[in-house]
Enzyme design. Structure first.
Site, short mmCIF file in Angstrom:
data_model
loop_
_atom_site.label_atom_id
_atom_site.label_comp_id
_atom_site.label_asym_id
_atom_site.label_seq_id
_atom_site.Cartn_x
_atom_site.Cartn_y
_atom_site.Cartn_z
N ARG A 126 8.08 -1.15 10.05
CA ARG A 126 7.28 -1.01 8.84
C ARG A 126 6.22 -2.11 8.80
O ARG A 126 6.51 -3.29 9.01
CB ARG A 126 8.17 -1.11 7.59
CG ARG A 126 9.33 -0.13 7.55
CD ARG A 126 8.90 1.30 7.32
NE ARG A 126 8.38 1.53 5.99
CZ ARG A 126 9.13 1.87 4.94
NH1 ARG A 126 10.45 1.97 5.07
NH2 ARG A 126 8.57 2.11 3.76
N ARG A 167 12.83 -1.73 -9.13
CA ARG A 167 11.95 -2.59 -9.93
C ARG A 167 12.68 -3.14 -11.15
O ARG A 167 12.49 -4.31 -11.52
CB ARG A 167 10.70 -1.81 -10.34
CG ARG A 167 9.71 -1.59 -9.20
CD ARG A 167 8.65 -0.55 -9.57
NE ARG A 167 7.59 -0.46 -8.59
CZ ARG A 167 7.66 0.24 -7.45
NH1 ARG A 167 8.79 0.88 -7.15
NH2 ARG A 167 6.63 0.29 -6.62
N LYS A 211 6.54 5.26 7.45
CA LYS A 211 7.71 5.27 6.57
C LYS A 211 8.96 5.04 7.42
O LYS A 211 8.90 4.42 8.48
CB LYS A 211 7.76 6.58 5.79
CG LYS A 211 6.51 6.85 4.95
CD LYS A 211 6.28 5.79 3.89
CE LYS A 211 5.08 6.09 3.03
NZ LYS A 211 4.84 5.07 1.98
N ASP A 230 5.38 10.92 -0.34
CA ASP A 230 6.78 11.13 0.03
C ASP A 230 7.16 12.61 0.07
O ASP A 230 8.21 12.96 0.62
CB ASP A 230 7.70 10.38 -0.93
CG ASP A 230 7.72 8.88 -0.66
OD1 ASP A 230 7.33 8.47 0.45
OD2 ASP A 230 8.10 8.11 -1.56
N LYS A 283 20.35 7.12 0.80
CA LYS A 283 19.30 6.19 0.36
C LYS A 283 18.71 6.60 -0.99
O LYS A 283 18.42 5.74 -1.82
CB LYS A 283 18.21 6.14 1.42
CG LYS A 283 17.08 5.16 1.18
CD LYS A 283 16.06 5.25 2.31
CE LYS A 283 14.91 4.26 2.16
NZ LYS A 283 15.29 2.89 2.55
N GLN A 320 2.87 -0.61 -1.57
CA GLN A 320 3.84 -1.69 -1.76
C GLN A 320 3.25 -3.07 -1.50
O GLN A 320 3.75 -4.06 -2.03
CB GLN A 320 5.07 -1.46 -0.87
CG GLN A 320 5.93 -0.30 -1.32
CD GLN A 320 7.15 -0.09 -0.44
OE1 GLN A 320 7.46 -0.93 0.41
NE2 GLN A 320 7.84 1.01 -0.62
#
Length: 445
Positions: free
Chosen positions: A120, A26, A334, A307, A405, A166
């Site tokens: 996704r 972000r 996910k 998560d 990641k 999201q």
């Protein structure tokens, strides 16, 4: 193929937690559309970060990398050159946010990504953007990547499905920058802490919006200014080290460093949740002290820390009583179907675990070494690593390069803490270990 060979071992000492992926991405995006220079300190250097940087450079932002510092001069016009091809890599945030951003002013922009990213969900976001005037063209009949989009967005209202935060977060970016007023309503919002994180960024940059219940309104034509920001540690990543600490044989607490207790990250809830189950955890400035301790199972609402589902499932195997993890439907969408992936892999280790339509039922049970697979999902890989540390017998976990990641030095961090993990490159082999499958029907009837 990168594989972890994990031998049973306990962790001791302290750990430095890597920076937040959510804040890093972000920060880069907003700096890239801001007027003037921005400095981002302590950013997470990962494949998702590289994908975001590449996309923002294509939009015209100037980005210079220094050790742990990004210097960004934004392009406040926020216009991609016509026919730009954006590669989102394997990042859901880059895919969703860049799709929304490209629709604000740009035309004929194509977005693509990894084969894994194609699974996704995108339809709820694309439909909302259509309601604001965007158009989309797909190269196949399956409505999957790649696709081409064109703006600009007009003043309008839309609703948007709230199953994945999201979608709304991406719309908030687009509606803030669009030329005229826009508003949207989130239908049945889930993962609320992560949308709140996106709103926090609007407030930090003094970008106006108003809300009434789940409807958000934006005056449009906002102009963010350059800023400085220090990225704090990632609570989602910290959960894995905390889990290893709870199961440790250490006589001393294990300190997790580089964490801002006041930060708004969603998976911070993991720590209070474990406290409620009986774990001994204390907070000290920018550190969390985790004491090796027993804890009970329970009925756990996963919506606020989705998560953390893989690592919480592992911990439930070591709890003093059964657990029911629920309200985790979005975990199916996910990097993998995390409900099925963690079930399949932990069953290989002997776990008494059963998937439900929106979560898992877990009975405590001993775990045994096994040959495992990450499903190319970083959180599955890390959760299985912690499970393997406290299992009986060695384990191998295949396809672990994905861990870069969010936690590039995951193995190094654990090995400094006296874990016994070896990284090697190999193919699936006849390597064997003691494997037991204890299926849920025996325990759940």
């Amino acid at each position: 193929m990168l594989t972890y060979k994990v031998s049973p071992s306990s962790v001791y000492g302290n750990a430095f937690i890597p920076s937040s992926k959510s804040h890093t991405l972000r920060a880069i995006l907003w700096a890239s559309v801001a007027e003037g220079k921005s400095i981002i300190y302590n950013y997470l250097d990962s494949p998702d970060t590289e994908a975001m940087i590449c996309a923002c450079k294509q939009m015209g932002a100037s980005i210079k990398k220094f050790p742990q510092i990004l210097e960004i001069v934004g392009n406040p016009l926020a216009i991609f050159p016509k026919y730009t091809l954006i590669d989102a890599g394997n990042s859901g945030i880059v895919l969703r946010f860049m799709t929304a951003l490209a629709c604000v002013f740009s035309k004929e922009i194509t977005v693509t990504g990894s084969s894994q990213l194609q699974r996704r969900p995108m339809a709820p976001l694309l439909q909302a953007l259509r309601n604001f005037g965007a158009s989309f063209h797909f190269s196949s009949d399956k409505s999957v990547l790649p696709f081409t989009m064109s703006g600009p967005l007009r003043s309008a209202y839309s609703d948007v499905e709230g199953s994945d935060s999201q979608f709304a977060s991406a719309l908030a970016v687009a509606c803030s920058l669009a030329e005229g007023p826009c508003s949207f309503t989130i239908i049945e919002p889930k993962e609320r802490p992560w949308f709140d994180l996106s709103l926090w960024w609007l407030e930090k940059l003094h970008l106006p919006y108003s809300c009434s219940d789940t409807t958000y309104s934006f005056p449009g034509s906002s102009h963010p200014q350059g800023f400085s920001y220090h990225v704090t540690g990632d609570f989602s990543s910290a959960a894995f080290i905390a889990a290893a600490a709870l199961l440790s044989k250490s006589l001393q607490p294990i300190r997790l460093r580089n964490l801002d207790i006041l930060d708004i990250q969603g998976d911070k809830i993991f720590f209070s949740l474990m406290q409620n189950l009986g774990a001994s955890i204390q907070y000290d400035n920018e550190e969390i002290l985790v004491f090796p301790s027993s804890f009970s199972g329970g009925s756990i609402d996963m919506d606020g820390c989705i998560d953390a589902l893989p690592i919480l499932t592992v911990l439930c195997c070591f709890a003093d009583s059964p657990s029911h993890l629920y309200n985790a439907r979005s975990a199916k969408d996910k990097e993998s179907d995390r409900i099925l992936a963690i079930t399949e892999e932990l069953q290989k280790m002997g776990a008494c675990i059963q998937p439900t339509h929106d979560g898992l039922l877990v009975n405590p049970s001993p775990l045994y070494g096994a040959v495992l697979d990450s499903h190319d999902d970083h959180r599955i890989a890390m959760a299985l690593t912690i499970a393997a540390l406290y299992a009986s017998g060695d384990s191998r976990i295949h396809n672990t390069a994905c861990v870069r990641k969010t936690f590039p030095n995951f193995v190094q961090t654990l090995n400094i803490m006296e874990a016994r993990i070896e990284e090697c490159h190999d193919n699936y082999s006849m390597w064997s270990t003691h494997k037991r499958k204890v299926f849920a029907r025996e325990s759940f009837g």
